[in-house]
Design an enzyme around this catalytic site. Structure first.
Site, short mmCIF file in Angstrom:
data_model
loop_
_atom_site.label_atom_id
_atom_site.label_comp_id
_atom_site.label_asym_id
_atom_site.label_seq_id
_atom_site.Cartn_x
_atom_site.Cartn_y
_atom_site.Cartn_z
N CYS A 8 32.22 26.81 45.89
CA CYS A 8 32.20 28.20 46.37
C CYS A 8 33.62 28.68 46.67
O CYS A 8 34.53 27.89 46.91
CB CYS A 8 31.33 28.33 47.62
SG CYS A 8 31.89 27.35 49.03
N ARG A 43 36.58 31.58 48.43
CA ARG A 43 37.17 31.79 49.75
C ARG A 43 36.31 32.74 50.57
O ARG A 43 35.53 33.53 50.06
CB ARG A 43 38.57 32.40 49.63
CG ARG A 43 39.55 31.61 48.81
CD ARG A 43 40.85 32.39 48.72
NE ARG A 43 41.77 31.85 47.73
CZ ARG A 43 42.91 31.24 48.03
NH1 ARG A 43 43.25 31.08 49.28
NH2 ARG A 43 43.70 30.80 47.07
N TYR A 86 45.49 28.59 41.33
CA TYR A 86 45.77 28.27 42.72
C TYR A 86 47.26 28.07 42.98
O TYR A 86 47.78 28.53 44.00
CB TYR A 86 44.99 27.02 43.15
CG TYR A 86 43.51 27.28 43.27
CD1 TYR A 86 43.00 27.96 44.37
CD2 TYR A 86 42.62 26.88 42.28
CE1 TYR A 86 41.63 28.21 44.49
CE2 TYR A 86 41.26 27.14 42.38
CZ TYR A 86 40.77 27.80 43.49
OH TYR A 86 39.43 28.06 43.59
N ASP A 139 48.82 31.33 42.74
CA ASP A 139 48.29 32.13 43.83
C ASP A 139 47.99 33.56 43.41
O ASP A 139 48.39 34.52 44.06
CB ASP A 139 49.25 32.13 45.03
CG ASP A 139 48.55 32.62 46.30
OD1 ASP A 139 47.32 32.52 46.38
OD2 ASP A 139 49.25 33.13 47.21
N CYS A 154 51.44 57.01 46.21
CA CYS A 154 51.06 57.44 47.55
C CYS A 154 52.12 57.07 48.58
O CYS A 154 52.27 57.76 49.59
CB CYS A 154 49.71 56.85 47.94
SG CYS A 154 49.61 55.06 47.78
N HIS A 160 47.15 51.26 49.59
CA HIS A 160 47.21 52.73 49.63
C HIS A 160 47.83 53.19 50.94
O HIS A 160 47.62 52.58 51.99
CB HIS A 160 45.79 53.29 49.49
CG HIS A 160 45.73 54.78 49.37
ND1 HIS A 160 46.38 55.47 48.36
CD2 HIS A 160 45.11 55.72 50.13
CE1 HIS A 160 46.14 56.77 48.51
NE2 HIS A 160 45.39 56.93 49.58
#
EC number: 3.4.19.12
Length: 815
Positions: free
Chosen positions: A208, A210, A250, A253, A324, A775
């Site tokens: 599974c 994170r 990984y 990253d 933005c 944003h």
């Protein structure tokens, strides 16, 4: 009549045709008066600026007039809207930049000879010479300047959708352990989760993912497995289609592109062509979390019924693709009187003086000021309106963005940037162009309203001696002291509850988030406390000591710009945002932080060679380090070069430099005392790294110059050497005139000192995990009310989220 057309040119592939909008205003073909394209220079002009162009460019008074009108196309209510699958604007799967309406366009053309000749085109083409018709046709069919730039920046997305090809694509090890993955029925091999599952491409293990920052997701089993095995690539099961899948690296990253994914999956018996998407992609999850995560909804006030406002000073700005950060900063700056006075009230000065208005900083800044403050581009459109043209409701700052980002490795792209870094960079450009301003407006430098001086007091407990340093700054930066949270008990209880629920395998989706509440006054108080600095060398002939540094204000600026250091780094240097709610007062009083200078009875430190050690034009070699390096077998001259090129204060860094450069052709060339370091230009990407760690832009540039653009050495140097205005002046003066850094302190700064009492007038907030993604939104106090400026949206703010902001702007209160 033939002489009138003698200066007309036919645009070729090397010409840029500015037929999107006026170079002085935001008039465009959809404006009521349309747009006039000069058939000699190919620049566009609004009706009010045609005469100005003709006056400044005699003989170039023939224009192609373009008038464009929109015709709405009704949307079929039986067709479901396209689902958003990417955090992007205006691309397939992204947010629709045009909303729910669709339009067709109708264009009309005419040849206009200033001041009073109009010839319909092509209806009256028989009245025109051949070169005029060829020029008009070429302008009409030419790729516009904006479109040409957009094509060059086609990789624009809102939140980093472009993925790099993994370095493991060609070298990934895959074990022959006999495992084959079934097409359905997956489950984590360490818990009972059946979604958010990742297949390790090296050994076929299914684990599974994170936990997400809202508590959902997996139990971290996949990432924990990587720490044990170092197997780097995993693909998310359920996202695999014939077009690809979500692949995570990984050790890199990041989400990555695996061009050999089909081969890597076939090793485990998976045929990509037969797979259908059954699970939500990372983009799906990111969109959903951004929609429901409290920070985003509060900053954008998405749960409020926002009432739009229009008129002068209430003009929205189009998001050009991750612009933005720029939009928020410029909206705030143009509410300040200094910037209004410089660029709006005197905009005609720049329009009349500019020889090349498209590439003139002052002209394009004045154009933006006029667009935001005139009110001409912020008109309310009634719901039942039936305009024959589209009244302007926003401005598109394309020319400004192109110019301010020209030759800058970060701001010239469409990637998201740090608003604080852009603000400081823009203020540098304002100051630089004020020094070279040829207009009567030259004496007005609006950047001064942010400038202030800090006094740093260095105290040595061993000798009871002190040293006072001064430095200039435009931004008051401070850390967030989480240990000063008012609700620490509630935070600890929340963390404990969440941890217990996770251990028991319960979902925590409905568990209300409890953020630490930290008063801004506590952050200011912590900034004012003495800072312990170890390894400080008072005198080059003495050993290093531990000192205490305190900071105070020598001057208080008109506007105090506060940056909260909410972004930090993990141990592996990956960025991390501190999730905190700040308690922000409307008024603050910093009078108690006024500097006092050398006090009666204090003994100054002996100031013999300290300044020389850090001055690049008068460099002194650290004799202790030099002797140690020579004793290791290196030549004297090479050791000198190693120390100078690494900051002259770290023997290990100097040794690494020697090993790295021993094959250089000039390695054995004797060291010459020169301005070699001073004339180097700091790399903008490296400046951004140091800036993000809290160092000022000026100090970052100096640290990189002192360490030959070595980031790690520069961080060490900047940490070990407090900012000192006197040596900074020496450093800047030694730079060549062509260096952009030379303008940092080209003249003695002026300060508008006054009382230290301030009132909050604006703040800029950020949504996302790092300032270079996500944003930005601005909130500004105008006319006795808070207003939200969220790109195109300008509306009254119902619940201004002062507690979640990144940058705060306080204005000095009247005495």
């Amino acid at each position: 009549m033939a002489d009138i057309y003698k200066n007309i040119r036919i645009p070729n592939a090397n010409d840029t045709v500015y037929k999107d909008e006026c170079v002085y205003s935001f008039d465009n073909p959809e404006s009521e008066s349309g747009l006039f394209i000069c058939m000699s220079t190919f620049r566009g002009f609004g009706k009010d600026h045609v005469a100005r162009h003709c006056k400044l460019n005699p003989g170039k008074n023939v224009f192609l007039h373009i008038s464009r009108r929109r015709k709405p196309v009704p949307v079929d209510p039986n067709i479901e809207p396209t689902k958003v699958t990417k955090m992007a604007i205006g691309i397939e799967g992204g947010f629709d930049a045009n909303g729910s309406k669709r339009f067709t366009f109708e264009e009309k053309y005419a040849i206009y000879v200033h001041p009073n000749v109009v010839i319909a085109y092509p209806d009256e083409a028989d009245k025109l010479p051949e070169n005029v018709k060829q020029s008009a046709d070429a302008i009409i069919t030419a790729e516009s300047a904006f479109l040409k730039e957009e094509r060059a920046l086609l990789n624009a997305t809102w939140n980093g959708e472009i993925r790099q090809i993994t370095k493991h694509a060609q070298t990934l090890e895959q074990l022959n352990n006999g495992r084959k993955i079934s097409p359905t029925g997956w489950q984590c091999e360490k818990c009972d989760l059946k979604d958010n599952l990742w297949l390790n491409l090296t050994d076929g293990t299914i684990l599974c993912g994170r936990k997400f920052y809202d508590g959902t997701g997996g139990n971290n089993h996949a990432v924990e497995y990587y720490y044990k095995t170092k197997y780097p690539l995993a693909v998310k099961l359920g996202t695999i289609t014939s077009k690809g899948a979500d692949v995570y690296s990984y050790d890199e990253d990041d989400m990555v592109e695996d061009p050999n994914l089909a081969i890597h999956l076939s090793h485990w018996g998976i045929n990509m062509m037969n797979m259908e998407k059954t699970d939500r992609s990372m983009a799906d999850l990111e969109i959903e979390i951004n929609q429901k995560y409290g920070e985003a909804s509060m900053i954008e006030e998405t749960n409020s019924k926002l009432q739009p406002v229009h008129g002068a000073g209430y003009t929205g700005m189009k998001n050009l693709g991750n612009s933005c950060y720029m939009n928020s900063v410029m909206q705030v700056l143009f509410t300040i009187k200094d910037f209004q006075e410089k660029y709006y009230k005197h905009c005609d000065f720049y329009f009349d003086y500019a020889k090349d208005p498209i590439n003139d900083f002052n002209t394009q800044t004045a154009k933006l000021a006029f667009g935001l403050l005139s009110g001409l581009y912020s008109r309310e459109i009634p719901a039942d309106s039936n305009f024959s043209f589209k009244p302007p409701s926003i401005v598109r700052p394309q020319m400004f963005r192109s110019l301010i980002g020209h030759n800058h490795p970060e701001f010239s792209t469409k990637q998201q940037q740090d608003a604080a870094e852009f603000l400081e960079y823009f203020l540098e450009q304002v100051h630089k162009h004020c020094l070279n301003d040829p207009t009567p407006n030259a004496s007005l430098d609006p950047s001064i309203c942010f400038q202030f001086q800090l006094e740093e007091r260095l105290y040595c407990p061993d000798t009871s001696e002190v040293r006072y340093l001064t430095r200039n700054d435009t931004m008051f930066r401070m850390n967030v002291p989480l240990d000063a949270a008012k609700n620490m008990h509630e935070v600890l209880h929340y963390n404990k509850t969440k941890e217990d629920m996770e251990k028991q395998g319960h979902k925590i989706n409905d568990l209300p988030i409890v953020r630490p509440i930290v008063p801004l006054t506590q952050a200011i108080a912590r900034w004012a406390e003495p800072e312990v600095i170890e390894g400080f060398q008072i005198n080059r002939n003495k050993s290093k000591v531990t000192i205490r540094k305190t900071q105070r204000f020598l001057t208080f600026p008109d506007y105090l710009l506060i940056q909260l250091k909410k972004y930090t780094f993990n141990d592996d240097w990956t960025p991390r945002k501190i999730d905190v709610s700040m308690e922000i007062p409307d008024d603050i009083d910093l009078s108690s932080l006024r500097a006092t200078g050398l006090q009666h009875g204090e003994t100054p430190m002996i100031d013999d060679d300290v300044e020389k050690v850090t001055s690049p034009s008068n460099t002194q070699i650290n004799e202790v380090h030099l002797e140690q390096l020579v004793s290791m077998g290196f030549s004297l001259e090479n050791c000198k070069k190693a120390l100078i090129n690494t900051g002259n204060n770290n023997i290990e860094t100097a040794m690494n430099w020697l090993f790295e450069h021993n094959a250089d052709p000039d390695f054995d060339t004797p060291y010459q005392t020169s301005n070699k370091l001073a004339t180097s230009t700091a790399d903008e990407e490296n400046i951004a790294i140091l800036f993000s760690m809290g160092f000022s832009r000026a100090h970052s540039i100096r640290a990189l110059a002192m360490t030959n653009n070595n980031v790690e050495a520069a961080i060490d140097w900047a940490t070990s050497n407090p900012e000192d205005n006197s040596t900074l002046h020496t450093f800047v003066e030694s730079l060549p005139q062509s260096s952009p850094s030379q303008h940092l302190l080209s003249t003695t700064p002026h300060y508008r000192d006054g009382p230290g009492k301030y009132r909050l007038v604006a703040f800029i907030s950020h949504i996302g995990t790092h300032p270079s993604c996500g944003h930005y939104v601005a909130h500004i106090y105008k006319d006795g009310r808070w207003v939200i400026f969220n790109d195109e949206i300008v509306a009254l703010s119902e619940h201004p989220p002062k507690d979640l902001a990144y940058l705060y702007i306080y204005k000095r209160m009247a005495s």
